[in-house]
Design an enzyme around this catalytic site. Structure first.
Site, short mmCIF file in Angstrom:
data_model
loop_
_atom_site.label_atom_id
_atom_site.label_comp_id
_atom_site.label_asym_id
_atom_site.label_seq_id
_atom_site.Cartn_x
_atom_site.Cartn_y
_atom_site.Cartn_z
N ILE A 138 58.03 -88.85 22.17
CA ILE A 138 59.10 -88.52 21.23
C ILE A 138 59.90 -87.32 21.73
O ILE A 138 61.12 -87.28 21.66
CB ILE A 138 58.52 -88.24 19.83
CG1 ILE A 138 57.92 -89.52 19.24
CG2 ILE A 138 59.60 -87.68 18.89
CD1 ILE A 138 57.19 -89.32 17.93
N LYS A 177 46.29 -102.70 39.23
CA LYS A 177 46.91 -103.18 38.00
C LYS A 177 48.29 -102.55 37.85
O LYS A 177 48.43 -101.34 37.66
CB LYS A 177 46.04 -102.85 36.79
CG LYS A 177 44.60 -103.37 36.88
CD LYS A 177 44.55 -104.88 37.05
CE LYS A 177 44.97 -105.62 35.82
NZ LYS A 177 44.79 -107.10 35.97
N PRO A 205 50.70 -101.34 33.58
CA PRO A 205 51.16 -100.08 32.98
C PRO A 205 52.51 -99.62 33.55
O PRO A 205 53.35 -99.11 32.81
CB PRO A 205 50.04 -99.09 33.34
CG PRO A 205 48.83 -99.94 33.51
CD PRO A 205 49.32 -101.22 34.13
N CYS A 217 45.92 -57.76 38.86
CA CYS A 217 46.33 -57.45 37.48
C CYS A 217 45.10 -57.04 36.65
O CYS A 217 44.59 -55.94 36.82
CB CYS A 217 47.05 -58.65 36.86
SG CYS A 217 47.97 -58.24 35.35
N MET A 254 42.38 -55.61 38.81
CA MET A 254 42.46 -54.19 39.17
C MET A 254 41.97 -53.32 38.02
O MET A 254 41.24 -52.33 38.22
CB MET A 254 43.90 -53.81 39.53
CG MET A 254 44.01 -52.36 39.99
SD MET A 254 45.67 -51.65 39.95
CE MET A 254 45.76 -51.12 38.24
N HIS A 291 51.32 -59.34 40.84
CA HIS A 291 50.84 -60.69 41.17
C HIS A 291 51.44 -61.16 42.50
O HIS A 291 52.48 -61.83 42.52
CB HIS A 291 51.23 -61.67 40.06
CG HIS A 291 50.46 -61.48 38.79
ND1 HIS A 291 49.29 -62.15 38.52
CD2 HIS A 291 50.71 -60.67 37.72
CE1 HIS A 291 48.84 -61.77 37.33
NE2 HIS A 291 49.67 -60.88 36.82
N GLU A 308 50.48 -63.49 44.41
CA GLU A 308 50.42 -64.95 44.58
C GLU A 308 51.73 -65.63 44.19
O GLU A 308 52.04 -66.73 44.66
CB GLU A 308 49.27 -65.54 43.75
CG GLU A 308 49.44 -65.53 42.25
CD GLU A 308 49.00 -64.25 41.55
OE1 GLU A 308 48.81 -64.27 40.32
OE2 GLU A 308 48.87 -63.22 42.25
#
Length: 524
Positions: free
Chosen positions: A145, A184, A187, A369, A372, A498, A500
């Site tokens: 929806i 299959k 679907p 973060c 630390m 951060h 990363e």
């Protein structure tokens, strides 16, 4: 003229639309096309900032401080470009904008409706994209929806544009049924039917599967999906998702898209390089969010893109229940530890015990973060003797609040989008390991936190690089303590930011590459 590629999903969520979209965008970029990307999230949240990582995966923070779905992380890593809040739309943003405009009288008394007002707002944001080719990923699956209004918006937009300006790609899943020994496709057929009911016919169907789908099944998908056979692409599972760019190139997807959209491409610029071999070191990610592998996606990918095997997730709560001898035996099996960010008290004591082990036994440790902050707490408790030291996040009444809420955060009442977010400038101090890693005095890194080191009240825990004593060395600072380390340890670094979030393919963050290098040096 702008071109648009709309990527929809069917059958089930999590089949890899984000990875496919990012790979497709990178392939086009490699062919000299200026590409932009947009992730549409149908949920009613304004952004992903308040979502539980156990349910939804990590929150990815952009340079401009926007808290996004993790797919923006895929886009950044694959494209090698920084995303912003302009690269994400949520239903919550759209409806908030509509209601605000209505309250201001912006609709001049008209009845505000889904069509044309909501769809018009969505279309306006899509058309603001500035790429030559704009890859638009609509989250969720057709039939949801929540997605219907976004599908209607792109249908309207495509109807008004020349045929060669729009390309619809439907990503579905084809399961393999062991009982009958067959793939299959039903679907997928039903998913395409649902898409057609929205007024959209796919131009290409991408089939995700665990193993390669046979030729008969591909023909069936083409027939019932209403697309030419050469526009049915099978992407089975691969051990390295960054290889998908090359796989798409081998399918000549760039040529098919260029022909359909009538754009010029230059294959001679293709130079996609990504890690193909990996050092077999065992790195433990001391984690508290275990509901999905995506909870620490950017950290895992940063290690992977640094040329090391995927980290092993260790439940921090399990470490709380172990004897000290059992804990030492368990963590001794790993070559290095990472303590990631997070919120809440659960599992914290296990993380602190892991930090104590790494400090005492010289095990390489990277604290990010919250990581630390827990390194500071562990040091205060076990080195300085402040046994009840804690963060006011976990114990508001602690007599030693070595970590406390930032002053400006104490006045904040709303949770969403109110932390210290995005790129922040800091100073790296000389004669530290952090200086050796960065080699420059001023850097900008992304943040997402409400709590800080309480240096003003507990300066005795810390020293600056040229000072003596067995204390935590401050190695980066702004108005806050941004990083700490132990100088007599091979790698004991805690950072408030951060890293990363800034890793790209071919350019992993140096804190991770140096972490891996330290482990490699110790193994020799």
């Amino acid at each position: 003229m702008k071109k648009y590629i709309v990527v929809t999903g069917g059958v089930l969520s999590g089949v890899g639309k984000g990875i496919f979209s990012a790979s497709l965008a990178r392939l086009l970029k490699e062919c000299g096309i200026r590409v932009n990307v947009l992730k549409i999230d149908p949920y009613l949240n304004v952004d992903a900032g308040t979502m539980n990582p156990n349910q939804h995966g990590e929150v990815f923070v952009t340079e401009d401080g926007y808290e996004a779905d993790l797919d923006l992380g895929h886009y950044e890593r694959f494209l090698g470009e920084n995303m912003s809040r302009k690269n994400n739309i949520t239903a919550g943003q759209i409806y908030s904008a509509i209601v605000e405009k209505e309250r201001e009288g912006g609709y001049l008394g008209s009845t505000v409706q889904i069509v044309p007002h909501v769809t018009g707002e969505i279309r306006k944001r899509i058309e603001s994209l500035e790429g030559e080719v704009n890859v638009i990923e609509i989250g969720g699956t057709v039939g949801d929806i929540e997605s219907e209004v976004f599908l209607e918006s792109v249908r309207e937009l495509a109807l008004e544009k020349p045929l060669e300006d729009f390309l619809f790609i439907h990503v579905t899943y084809v399961p393999y049924l062991k009982a009958s020994n067959e793939f299959k496709t039903k679907p997928t057929q039903q998913s395409v039917q649902l898409l057609r009911r929205s007024g959209i016919n796919p131009d290409m169907i991408v089939i995700r599967s665990e193993n390669p789908v046979n030729a008969d099944s591909l023909k069936k998908v083409a027939l019932f999906g209403g697309v030419p056979l050469n526009m049915v692409i099978n992407l089975p599972d691969v051990p390295n998702v960054y290889s998908i760019v090359e796989i798409l190139k081998n399918y000549e997807l760039h040529k098919k898209i260029a022909d359909r959209l009538r754009i010029n491409i230059n294959e001679s610029t293709f130079s996609w390089n990504y890690p193909k071999t990996f050092k077999p070191f065992k790195i433990a990610l001391i984690a508290k969010y275990l509901g999905t592998d995506d909870a620490y996606k950017s950290i895992i990918e940063s290690v992977f893109l640094s040329g090391c095997s995927k980290p092993v997730t260790v439940d921090s709560q399990s470490l709380e229940e172990m004897s000290w001898q059992h804990l030492c035996a368990t963590l001794s099996e790993y070559d290095g530890l990472i303590i990631p960010g997070g919120f809440g008290k659960r599992g914290i004591e296990g993380k602190i015990r892991a930090i104590q082990f790494a400090r005492m036994y010289k095990k390489p440790l990277l604290g990010i973060c919250l990581g630390m902050q827990l390194m500071v707490i562990e040091f205060a408790r076990n080195v300085m003797g402040y046994k009840e030291a804690n963060s006011t996040e976990f114990d508001p009444d602690t007599p030693y609040p070595v970590i406390t809420m930032m002053e400006e955060q104490k006045k904040v009442l709303q949770l969403g989008g109110t932390m210290r977010l995005g790129a922040q400038l800091m100073e790296i101090l000389e004669n530290t390991k952090l200086w050796q890693i960065y080699g420059i005095a001023k850097v900008s890194e992304r943040h997402r936190h409400r709590y800080e080191v309480n240096y003003d009240q507990f300066p005795e825990l810390f020293k600056f690089p040229d000072e003596k004593g067995e204390k935590l060395t401050i190695s980066a600072k702004s108005n806050f303590v941004e990083a700490i380390e132990l100088q007599d340890h091979p790698y004991f670094i805690g950072i408030q930011f951060h890293p990363e979030l800034k890793t790209k393919v071919g350019k992993p963050h140096p804190l991770f590459t140096e972490f891996i290098k330290t482990i490699e040096d110790l193994s020799k």
